[in-house]
Design a protein around this motif. Structure first.
Motif, PDB file in Angstrom:
ATOM      1  N   PHE A   5       0.849  -1.186  -0.122  1.00  0.00           N
ATOM      2  CA  PHE A   5       0.000  -0.084  -0.051  1.00  0.00           C
ATOM      3  C   PHE A   5       0.855   1.492   0.041  1.00  0.00           C
ATOM      4  CE2 PHE A   5       0.716  -1.235   4.483  1.00  0.00           C
ATOM      5  CZ  PHE A   5       1.000  -0.031   4.903  1.00  0.00           C
ATOM      6  N   LYS A   6       0.330   2.401  -0.435  1.00  0.00           N
ATOM      7  CA  LYS A   6       0.873   3.673  -0.409  1.00  0.00           C
ATOM      8  C   LYS A   6       1.184   4.268   0.920  1.00  0.00           C
ATOM      9  CE  LYS A   6       2.173   4.099  -4.779  1.00  0.00           C
ATOM     10  NZ  LYS A   6       3.624   4.654  -5.361  1.00  0.00           N
ATOM     11  N   SER A   7       2.236   4.041   1.360  1.00  0.00           N
ATOM     12  CA  SER A   7       2.288   4.742   2.777  1.00  0.00           C
ATOM     13  C   SER A   7       3.008   6.101   2.822  1.00  0.00           C
ATOM     14  CB  SER A   7       3.194   3.903   3.737  1.00  0.00           C
ATOM     15  OG  SER A   7       3.571   4.673   4.917  1.00  0.00           O
ATOM     16  N   VAL A   8       2.463   7.074   3.801  1.00  0.00           N
ATOM     17  CA  VAL A   8       3.060   8.191   3.696  1.00  0.00           C
ATOM     18  C   VAL A   8       4.312   8.339   4.536  1.00  0.00           C
ATOM     19  CG1 VAL A   8       0.680   9.169   3.426  1.00  0.00           C
ATOM     20  CG2 VAL A   8       1.487   9.109   5.801  1.00  0.00           C
ATOM     21  N   ILE A   9       4.584   7.216   5.639  1.00  0.00           N
ATOM     22  CA  ILE A   9       5.640   7.459   6.412  1.00  0.00           C
ATOM     23  C   ILE A   9       7.021   7.683   5.743  1.00  0.00           C
ATOM     24  CG2 ILE A   9       6.882   6.099   8.118  1.00  0.00           C
ATOM     25  CD1 ILE A   9       4.247   7.252   8.883  1.00  0.00           C
ATOM     26  N   PRO A  10       7.252   6.788   4.506  1.00  0.00           N
ATOM     27  CA  PRO A  10       8.645   7.221   4.000  1.00  0.00           C
ATOM     28  C   PRO A  10       8.720   8.651   3.428  1.00  0.00           C
ATOM     29  CG  PRO A  10       7.319   5.528   2.654  1.00  0.00           C
ATOM     30  CD  PRO A  10       6.671   5.754   3.972  1.00  0.00           C
ATOM     31  N   VAL A  11       7.589   8.982   2.848  1.00  0.00           N
ATOM     32  CA  VAL A  11       7.680  10.655   2.336  1.00  0.00           C
ATOM     33  C   VAL A  11       7.664  11.384   3.495  1.00  0.00           C
ATOM     34  CG1 VAL A  11       5.990  12.043   0.953  1.00  0.00           C
ATOM     35  CG2 VAL A  11       5.820   9.665   0.631  1.00  0.00           C
ATOM     36  N   ILE A  12       7.273  11.353   4.482  1.00  0.00           N
ATOM     37  CA  ILE A  12       7.607  12.142   5.687  1.00  0.00           C
ATOM     38  C   ILE A  12       9.116  12.180   5.977  1.00  0.00           C
ATOM     39  CG2 ILE A  12       7.395  12.706   8.090  1.00  0.00           C
ATOM     40  CD1 ILE A  12       4.210  11.523   7.781  1.00  0.00           C
ATOM     41  N   GLU A  13       9.435  10.996   6.145  1.00  0.00           N
ATOM     42  CA  GLU A  13      11.026  10.907   6.454  1.00  0.00           C
ATOM     43  C   GLU A  13      11.870  11.357   5.415  1.00  0.00           C
ATOM     44  OE1 GLU A  13      10.282   6.454   8.799  1.00  0.00           O
ATOM     45  OE2 GLU A  13      11.387   6.318   6.814  1.00  0.00           O
ATOM     46  N   SER A  14      11.598  11.087   4.300  1.00  0.00           N
ATOM     47  CA  SER A  14      12.451  11.839   3.162  1.00  0.00           C
ATOM     48  C   SER A  14      12.494  13.299   3.048  1.00  0.00           C
ATOM     49  CB  SER A  14      12.353  11.269   1.991  1.00  0.00           C
ATOM     50  OG  SER A  14      10.890  11.415   1.148  1.00  0.00           O
ATOM     51  N   ASN A  15      11.458  13.728   3.508  1.00  0.00           N
ATOM     52  CA  ASN A  15      11.156  15.358   3.843  1.00  0.00           C
ATOM     53  C   ASN A  15      11.657  16.047   4.851  1.00  0.00           C
ATOM     54  OD1 ASN A  15      10.528  16.104   0.805  1.00  0.00           O
ATOM     55  ND2 ASN A  15       9.076  14.482   1.218  1.00  0.00           N
ATOM     56  N   TYR A  16      11.930  15.088   6.125  1.00  0.00           N
ATOM     57  CA  TYR A  16      12.090  15.532   7.296  1.00  0.00           C
ATOM     58  C   TYR A  16      12.919  17.048   7.699  1.00  0.00           C
ATOM     59  CZ  TYR A  16      11.928  15.161  12.579  1.00  0.00           C
ATOM     60  OH  TYR A  16      11.903  15.367  13.704  1.00  0.00           O
ATOM     61  N   ASN A  17      14.055  16.928   7.037  1.00  0.00           N
ATOM     62  CA  ASN A  17      14.888  18.052   7.050  1.00  0.00           C
ATOM     63  C   ASN A  17      14.568  19.279   6.462  1.00  0.00           C
ATOM     64  OD1 ASN A  17      16.653  16.441   8.758  1.00  0.00           O
ATOM     65  ND2 ASN A  17      17.942  15.935   7.171  1.00  0.00           N
ATOM     66  N   LYS A  18      13.467  19.335   5.975  1.00  0.00           N
ATOM     67  CA  LYS A  18      12.876  20.566   5.140  1.00  0.00           C
ATOM     68  C   LYS A  18      11.984  21.034   6.016  1.00  0.00           C
ATOM     69  CE  LYS A  18      11.789  19.752   0.766  1.00  0.00           C
ATOM     70  NZ  LYS A  18      11.090  19.293  -0.279  1.00  0.00           N
ATOM     71  N   PHE A  19      11.484  20.514   6.898  1.00  0.00           N
ATOM     72  CA  PHE A  19      10.205  20.812   7.738  1.00  0.00           C
ATOM     73  C   PHE A  19      10.784  22.042   9.030  1.00  0.00           C
ATOM     74  CE2 PHE A  19       8.443  16.483   7.594  1.00  0.00           C
ATOM     75  CZ  PHE A  19       7.791  16.869   6.130  1.00  0.00           C
ATOM     76  N   THR A  20       9.931  22.963   9.274  1.00  0.00           N
ATOM     77  CA  THR A  20       9.938  23.789  10.531  1.00  0.00           C
ATOM     78  C   THR A  20      10.225  22.966  11.622  1.00  0.00           C
ATOM     79  OG1 THR A  20       8.003  24.338  10.567  1.00  0.00           O
ATOM     80  CG2 THR A  20       9.193  25.762   8.964  1.00  0.00           C
ATOM     81  N   THR A  21      10.320  23.578  12.895  1.00  0.00           N
ATOM     82  CA  THR A  21      10.232  23.060  14.072  1.00  0.00           C
ATOM     83  C   THR A  21       8.640  22.682  14.368  1.00  0.00           C
ATOM     84  OG1 THR A  21      11.872  24.437  14.920  1.00  0.00           O
ATOM     85  CG2 THR A  21      10.504  23.424  16.492  1.00  0.00           C
ATOM     86  N   VAL A  22       7.681  23.434  13.942  1.00  0.00           N
ATOM     87  CA  VAL A  22       6.321  22.894  14.346  1.00  0.00           C
ATOM     88  C   VAL A  22       6.201  21.797  13.363  1.00  0.00           C
ATOM     89  CG1 VAL A  22       4.026  23.650  13.811  1.00  0.00           C
ATOM     90  CG2 VAL A  22       5.493  25.252  14.975  1.00  0.00           C
ATOM     91  N   GLU A  23       6.516  21.995  12.195  1.00  0.00           N
ATOM     92  CA  GLU A  23       6.162  20.802  11.050  1.00  0.00           C
ATOM     93  C   GLU A  23       6.928  19.408  11.708  1.00  0.00           C
ATOM     94  OE1 GLU A  23       5.552  23.688   7.340  1.00  0.00           O
ATOM     95  OE2 GLU A  23       7.444  22.863   7.751  1.00  0.00           O
ATOM     96  N   LYS A  24       8.032  19.557  12.245  1.00  0.00           N
ATOM     97  CA  LYS A  24       8.913  18.360  12.553  1.00  0.00           C
ATOM     98  C   LYS A  24       8.028  17.849  13.749  1.00  0.00           C
ATOM     99  CE  LYS A  24      13.546  19.310  11.268  1.00  0.00           C
ATOM    100  NZ  LYS A  24      14.941  19.739  11.444  1.00  0.00           N
ATOM    101  N   SER A  25       7.238  18.432  14.581  1.00  0.00           N
ATOM    102  CA  SER A  25       6.500  17.769  15.740  1.00  0.00           C
ATOM    103  C   SER A  25       5.270  17.321  15.243  1.00  0.00           C
ATOM    104  CB  SER A  25       6.059  18.991  16.751  1.00  0.00           C
ATOM    105  OG  SER A  25       5.135  19.996  15.844  1.00  0.00           O
ATOM    106  N   ILE A  26       4.867  17.840  14.134  1.00  0.00           N
ATOM    107  CA  ILE A  26       3.713  16.984  13.280  1.00  0.00           C
ATOM    108  C   ILE A  26       4.387  15.831  12.719  1.00  0.00           C
ATOM    109  CG2 ILE A  26       1.984  17.438  11.551  1.00  0.00           C
ATOM    110  CD1 ILE A  26       2.094  20.156  11.983  1.00  0.00           C
TER     111      ILE A  26
END
Length: 279
Positions: A5-26
């Motif tokens: 199935f298409k999981s969003v978890i690897p997508v979140i992980e691959s973009n993690y360093n682009k997030f702001t502090t608030v977005e990293k908490s999300i």
């Protein structure tokens, strides 16, 4: 074990360093959450003490049109699966299954087709990596050499720097770096791009500045958030993607490439037979 199935978890992980502090908490919330719950924007925003607009921006940075599309995909993580094994066997198979699911979620078939085109046009191919990524680079060299590609692999830092200056518009350069921060790999890709070469980075860490010197960034799953990831071969995510590229490339002229592959096997068998006869 064949549920994909298409999981969003690897997508979140691959973009993690682009997030702001608030977005990293999300991001941390969705990565670490193990239970199906009320994921409405209002509920999650209240739980994390963030605004609904922050949830929307977070979803868009992950490549979704908005939070609603993101959460629809996220809930696929909670599809019930039946297990028939226990113990270490199940642990390892589940870990590999999760990596396969992550690869399925990240693979971009149009990108793979473009890379196939680059391989067809390139007169010389260079594949580089350090450590486990270096082993994957050597594997790619052997696989593609057997079907007629003029390809070399490099794992030595000094050689990477020296070979960088010899790349040109006829070159295709692959750099393997899961973390995306190996200085020698980045140097090689930057120098090759300056000289007109096509450059492709395989990484689990997506960053906007890669676009400045990479023709393509191929995202691979990260082992960082994978349970028992320390027992999984680090090169496995790269090998999955190289196998997919290989299959697309072979398909373009399958008969010719099968003949070339058979000839390399015959040459190896002949060499082995001659050694036996000399003994």
């Amino acid at each position: 074990m064949n549920h994909y199935f298409k999981s969003v978890i690897p997508v979140i992980e691959s973009n993690y360093n682009k997030f702001t502090t608030v977005e990293k908490s999300i991001a941390d919330f969705f990565i670490n959450n193990q239970k199906k719950a009320d994921f409405s924007a209002k509920t999650v925003a209240s739980k994390l003490f963030v605004s609904e607009a922050s949830l929307s921006r977070f979803a868009q940075k992950c490549g979704y049109r908005g939070y609603r599309e993101f959460i629809y995909q996220y809930e696929e993580n909670f599809v019930e699966k039946k297990e028939t094994m226990a113990g270490n066997t199940l642990m390892i198979l589940n870990a590999y299954q999760e990596l396969l699911n992550s690869s399925y979620s990240l693979v971009d078939e149009k990108q793979i087709e473009r890379i196939g085109n680059y391989l067809n046009k390139a007169k010389k191919v260079l594949v580089c990596g350090k450590g486990s990524s270096g082993l994957a680079a050597k594997e790619m060299e052997i696989r593609f050499m057997r079907i007629g590609v003029d390809v070399d692999s490099i794992t030595d830092t000094d050689l990477m720097r020296m070979r960088a200056v010899f790349q040109d518009e006829d070159s295709l350069v692959f750099g393997f770096s899961i973390g995306g921060q190996k200085e020698e790999i980045i140097f090689l890709l930057k120098e090759a791009e300056k000289r007109g070469a096509k450059t492709i980075l395989f990484t689990a860490n997506n960053r906007d500045d890669y676009k400045e010197f990479c023709t393509e960034v191929v995202l691979v799953p990260s082992l960082l958030h994978l349970n028992h990831g320390n027992v999984i071969s680090p090169q496995f995510p790269i090998l999955i993607m190289t196998d997919i590229i290989y299959s697309y490339y072979v398909e373009r002229d399958e008969t010719k490439k099968k003949i070339l592959h058979e000839r390399t096997l015959q040459a190896l068998e002949k060499s082995y037979t001659e050694k036996i006869e000399r003994k």
